[in-house]
Design an enzyme around this catalytic site. Structure first.
Site, mmCIF file in Angstrom:
data_model
loop_
_atom_site.group_PDB
_atom_site.id
_atom_site.type_symbol
_atom_site.label_atom_id
_atom_site.label_comp_id
_atom_site.label_asym_id
_atom_site.label_seq_id
_atom_site.Cartn_x
_atom_site.Cartn_y
_atom_site.Cartn_z
ATOM 1 N N ARG A 75 19.490 -1.447 -14.058
ATOM 2 C CA ARG A 75 18.086 -1.681 -13.696
ATOM 3 C C ARG A 75 17.446 -0.396 -13.175
ATOM 4 O O ARG A 75 16.244 -0.178 -13.360
ATOM 5 C CB ARG A 75 17.990 -2.729 -12.576
ATOM 6 N N ARG A 114 10.907 -8.472 -9.918
ATOM 7 C CA ARG A 114 9.827 -8.786 -8.985
ATOM 8 C C ARG A 114 8.664 -7.803 -9.101
ATOM 9 O O ARG A 114 7.496 -8.165 -8.902
ATOM 10 C CB ARG A 114 10.396 -8.781 -7.568
ATOM 11 N N ARG A 149 11.826 -12.405 -0.137
ATOM 12 C CA ARG A 149 10.792 -11.549 -0.728
ATOM 13 C C ARG A 149 9.527 -12.316 -1.098
ATOM 14 O O ARG A 149 9.190 -12.509 -2.266
ATOM 15 C CB ARG A 149 11.351 -10.782 -1.925
ATOM 16 N N LYS A 157 12.042 5.343 -10.436
ATOM 17 C CA LYS A 157 11.817 3.955 -10.874
ATOM 18 C C LYS A 157 10.640 3.326 -10.122
ATOM 19 O O LYS A 157 9.748 2.751 -10.731
ATOM 20 C CB LYS A 157 13.080 3.133 -10.609
ATOM 21 N N ASN A 158 10.650 3.449 -8.800
ATOM 22 C CA ASN A 158 9.650 2.737 -8.004
ATOM 23 C C ASN A 158 8.253 3.326 -8.148
ATOM 24 O O ASN A 158 7.275 2.741 -7.692
ATOM 25 C CB ASN A 158 10.068 2.703 -6.532
ATOM 26 N N ASP A 197 3.289 -13.353 0.700
ATOM 27 C CA ASP A 197 2.211 -13.686 1.640
ATOM 28 C C ASP A 197 1.381 -12.464 2.051
ATOM 29 O O ASP A 197 0.164 -12.551 2.203
ATOM 30 C CB ASP A 197 2.779 -14.400 2.882
ATOM 31 N N LEU A 198 2.033 -11.323 2.188
ATOM 32 C CA LEU A 198 1.278 -10.125 2.604
ATOM 33 C C LEU A 198 0.336 -9.653 1.491
ATOM 34 O O LEU A 198 -0.760 -9.158 1.747
ATOM 35 C CB LEU A 198 2.234 -8.992 2.996
ATOM 36 N N ASP A 230 17.050 1.280 0.588
ATOM 37 C CA ASP A 230 17.688 1.509 -0.718
ATOM 38 C C ASP A 230 18.855 2.495 -0.643
ATOM 39 O O ASP A 230 19.525 2.735 -1.649
ATOM 40 C CB ASP A 230 16.645 2.023 -1.731
ATOM 41 N N CYS A 265 15.364 -13.628 -4.429
ATOM 42 C CA CYS A 265 16.336 -12.845 -5.164
ATOM 43 C C CYS A 265 17.494 -12.602 -4.212
ATOM 44 O O CYS A 265 17.424 -12.980 -3.042
ATOM 45 C CB CYS A 265 15.746 -11.555 -5.694
ATOM 46 N N VAL A 268 14.715 -4.303 6.773
ATOM 47 C CA VAL A 268 13.734 -4.508 5.704
ATOM 48 C C VAL A 268 14.037 -5.759 4.870
ATOM 49 O O VAL A 268 13.154 -6.584 4.640
ATOM 50 C CB VAL A 268 13.615 -3.249 4.809
HETATM 51 C C1 UD1 Z 1 9.810 -1.844 -2.778
HETATM 52 C C2 UD1 Z 1 10.842 -1.177 -3.663
HETATM 53 C C3 UD1 Z 1 12.262 -1.453 -3.172
HETATM 54 C C4 UD1 Z 1 12.378 -1.064 -1.709
HETATM 55 C C5 UD1 Z 1 11.281 -1.728 -0.874
HETATM 56 C C6 UD1 Z 1 11.289 -1.258 0.567
HETATM 57 C C7 UD1 Z 1 9.779 -1.177 -5.838
HETATM 58 C C8 UD1 Z 1 9.787 -1.680 -7.219
HETATM 59 N N1 UD1 Z 1 10.694 -1.683 -5.016
HETATM 60 O O1 UD1 Z 1 10.000 -3.256 -2.878
HETATM 61 O O2 UD1 Z 1 13.162 -0.687 -3.964
HETATM 62 O O3 UD1 Z 1 13.641 -1.484 -1.237
HETATM 63 O O4 UD1 Z 1 9.988 -1.407 -1.428
HETATM 64 O O5 UD1 Z 1 11.217 0.108 0.641
HETATM 65 O O6 UD1 Z 1 8.996 -0.334 -5.473
HETATM 66 N N2 UD1 Z 1 7.583 -9.082 2.360
HETATM 67 C C9 UD1 Z 1 7.038 -10.284 2.789
HETATM 68 N N3 UD1 Z 1 5.858 -10.689 2.227
HETATM 69 C C10 UD1 Z 1 5.217 -9.968 1.273
HETATM 70 C C11 UD1 Z 1 5.773 -8.740 0.833
HETATM 71 C C12 UD1 Z 1 6.962 -8.322 1.406
HETATM 72 O O7 UD1 Z 1 7.607 -10.966 3.645
HETATM 73 O O8 UD1 Z 1 4.150 -10.402 0.812
HETATM 74 C C13 UD1 Z 1 8.867 -8.635 2.937
HETATM 75 C C14 UD1 Z 1 9.953 -8.575 1.898
HETATM 76 O O9 UD1 Z 1 10.562 -9.856 1.731
HETATM 77 C C15 UD1 Z 1 10.899 -7.568 2.489
HETATM 78 C C16 UD1 Z 1 9.948 -6.600 3.190
HETATM 79 O O10 UD1 Z 1 8.728 -7.297 3.377
HETATM 80 O O11 UD1 Z 1 11.738 -8.174 3.420
HETATM 81 C C17 UD1 Z 1 9.692 -5.297 2.430
HETATM 82 O O12 UD1 Z 1 9.095 -5.598 1.206
HETATM 83 P P1 UD1 Z 1 8.192 -4.537 0.409
HETATM 84 O O13 UD1 Z 1 7.985 -3.307 1.216
HETATM 85 O O14 UD1 Z 1 6.991 -5.274 -0.069
HETATM 86 O O15 UD1 Z 1 9.148 -4.174 -0.801
HETATM 87 P P2 UD1 Z 1 8.868 -4.257 -2.346
HETATM 88 O O16 UD1 Z 1 7.524 -3.716 -2.663
HETATM 89 O O17 UD1 Z 1 9.227 -5.615 -2.849
#
Ligand code: UD1
Length: 422
Positions: free
Chosen positions: A399, A92, A121, A22-23, A124-125, A307, A116, A329
């Site tokens: 999902r 997302r 989530r 999926k990812n 900002d990054l 996950d 969510c 995470v």
């Molecule tokens: C992806 C995966 C999800 C997995 C996660 C971590 C997909 C569709 N989803 O989610 O299944 O659990 O990686 O391995 O690929 N964060 C910030 N600011 C940002 C971006 C992220 O604070 O701009 C925080 C998030 O709130 C979270 C953490 O960083 O607490 C990890 O997020 P991220 O690695 O970006 O996960 P996703 O890409 O959303």
């Protein structure tokens, strides 16, 4: 409403193939808007997140057909650059089109995803990284207006946290930027490597994906072309099925994925006292249904994946002794623990730590899925619980898991899909 009725106690055995990841596939789909053309993506799971991303692409003007695990995407006439809230709020990962749209059009409008259940989530990054490529952001009425007034240029960023989504958006936007870009502290997940391979096949020049430093040499639109690609196997589905086999004794062979994509996760699971045989394309798990307690923390790849945290908690709930699981995470990812407690587990959550005191067995109860992985884990708990467990909230499971109950049934699980009037 649909429910899964699970009657616990069956031994699971046999072989099961995992679906495509999926990812990975969601990002490959997003990448197809970077260059107009016809794409074929195979080994695509029939899950609702794929249907939502198909709608995102249609909204951008692409034609998307799905059948027999194959996506045919035609982005020849995809000339829009706006993704509405109705789709982003469903998933997302819709924001994965931000980088590709910036590359293709130098601008994008994407609704803010909002919070969510598993955490805030933020984005900002993503923003901070893309600013290094010359992108300016304005948020108005919940919509992100992203613009690169002078075009995208190469840039260097060190991510505060190895975010999967931010790494992917930066990497995709940088493909069409002028000059060389570098991401330091990049996420290293196997799905990022799959995306980089897809982009390189399209004509991009990316090196280092899978390591903490990814370098992207910008190319021009004319250097890119559409491609055909097979998605990698879903390591999280694989890990979930390995836990099912461990809980229900096995032997269960889970195939169609690379065990090295689950390196530490498989090691931690086997540390709990079971037999794991590694094959080139999967593993065989066998246990006596008795587990040792564990101390584990979730971290970005190659750490233990968030996950698979809920699935491991089910094993810990019936292990001998006290386990500690630390979630680093996502801040709210222990919601599912409350449902497991309804089944007789002894769990105390304190901030981002969960203390689990192993009990001798779980008892069936009506429980509600709180999120994708939590829902799948409640089904796992039902497989070993005494009596019947009714799992509701199946939309979460759909999902990300294709034919979840059917796959478990094929291994010998007693699971029934029931439709109720409520
Ligand atoms: C992806 C995966 C999800 C997995 C996660 C971590 C997909 C569709 N989803 O989610 O299944 O659990 O990686 O391995 O690929 N964060 C910030 N600011 C940002 C971006 C992220 O604070 O701009 C925080 C998030 O709130 C979270 C953490 O960083 O607490 C990890 O997020 P991220 O690695 O970006 O996960 P996703 O890409 O959303």
């Amino acid at each position: 409403m649909e429910l899964l009725k699970v009657r616990g106690g069956n031994v699971l055995s046999g072989e099961i193939q995992v679906s495509g990841a999926k990812n990975s596939v969601l990002k490959l789909m997003a990448a197809s808007v970077m260059c107009p053309g016809k794409y074929t993506i195979t080994r695509v799971p029939g899950i609702s997140d794929v249907y939502v991303m198909s709608d995102v692409l249609r909204e951008l003007g692409a034609q998307v057909d799905f059948g027999d695990h194959t996506l045919s995407i035609d982005t020849t006439h995809a000339d829009k650059y706006e993704t509405p809230y109705e789709l982003v709020k469903k998933m997302r990962a819709s924001i994965a089109v931000l980088g590709p749209l910036l590359g293709r059009f130098g601008k994008a409008k994407v609704s803010m995803p909002g919070g969510c259940q598993i955490g805030e989530r933020k984005l900002d990054l993503h923003f901070a990284a893309l600013e290094h490529l010359g992108v300016e952001f304005e948020i108005e009425h919940g919509v992100v207006h992203a613009n690169a007034p002078k075009g995208l240029h190469g840039g260097r960023v060190t991510l505060d946290f190895a975010s999967v989504g931010a790494t992917e958006n930066f990497m995709m936007a940088a493909v069409l930027a002028k000059g060389t870009s570098v991401i330091d502290n990049a996420a290293r997940e196997p799905e990022i490597v799959d995306l980089a391979n897809f982009l390189n096949d399209m004509g991009a020049k990316i090196s280092g994906a899978g390591s903490p430093v990814i370098t992207i040499e910008g190319v021009e639109h004319k250097d890119l072309h559409s491609v055909d690609h097979e998605t990698i196997g879903d390591r999280i589905e694989a890990g979930t099925l390995v836990v099912a086999g461990a809980l229900c004794k096995g032997p269960v062979t889970v195939s169609g994925f690379k065990p090295e994509h689950l390196g530490l996760a498989l090691q931690k699971i086997s540390d709990m006292g079971l037999e794991l045989d590694y094959h080139e394309n999967g593993v065989t798990v066998k246990s006596d249904g008795k587990f040792k307690a564990i101390d584990v923390q979730t971290l970005p790849f190659p750490g233990f994946p968030t996950d698979l945290q809920a699935q491991l908690m089910v094993m810990a709930s019936v292990a001998d002794g006290n386990s500690i699981i630390t979630e680093n995470v996502f801040e709210n990812r222990f919601m599912f623990a409350g449902e497991l407690v309804r089944m007789g587990a002894e769990i105390r959550v304190d901030g981002h730590h969960a203390l689990i005191q192993g009990v001798s067995g779980l008892s069936g109860a009506p429980v509600a899925s709180t999120d994708l992985r939590g829902g799948a884990s409640l089904v796992l708990a039902g497989l070993i619980a005494d009596g019947e467990t009714e799992v509701s909230g199946l939309k979460h499971i759909k999902r990300g898991y294709e034919h979840y109950s059917e796959k478990l049934q094929s291994l010998g699980a007693d699971i029934e899909l029931v439709k109720t009037d409520e």
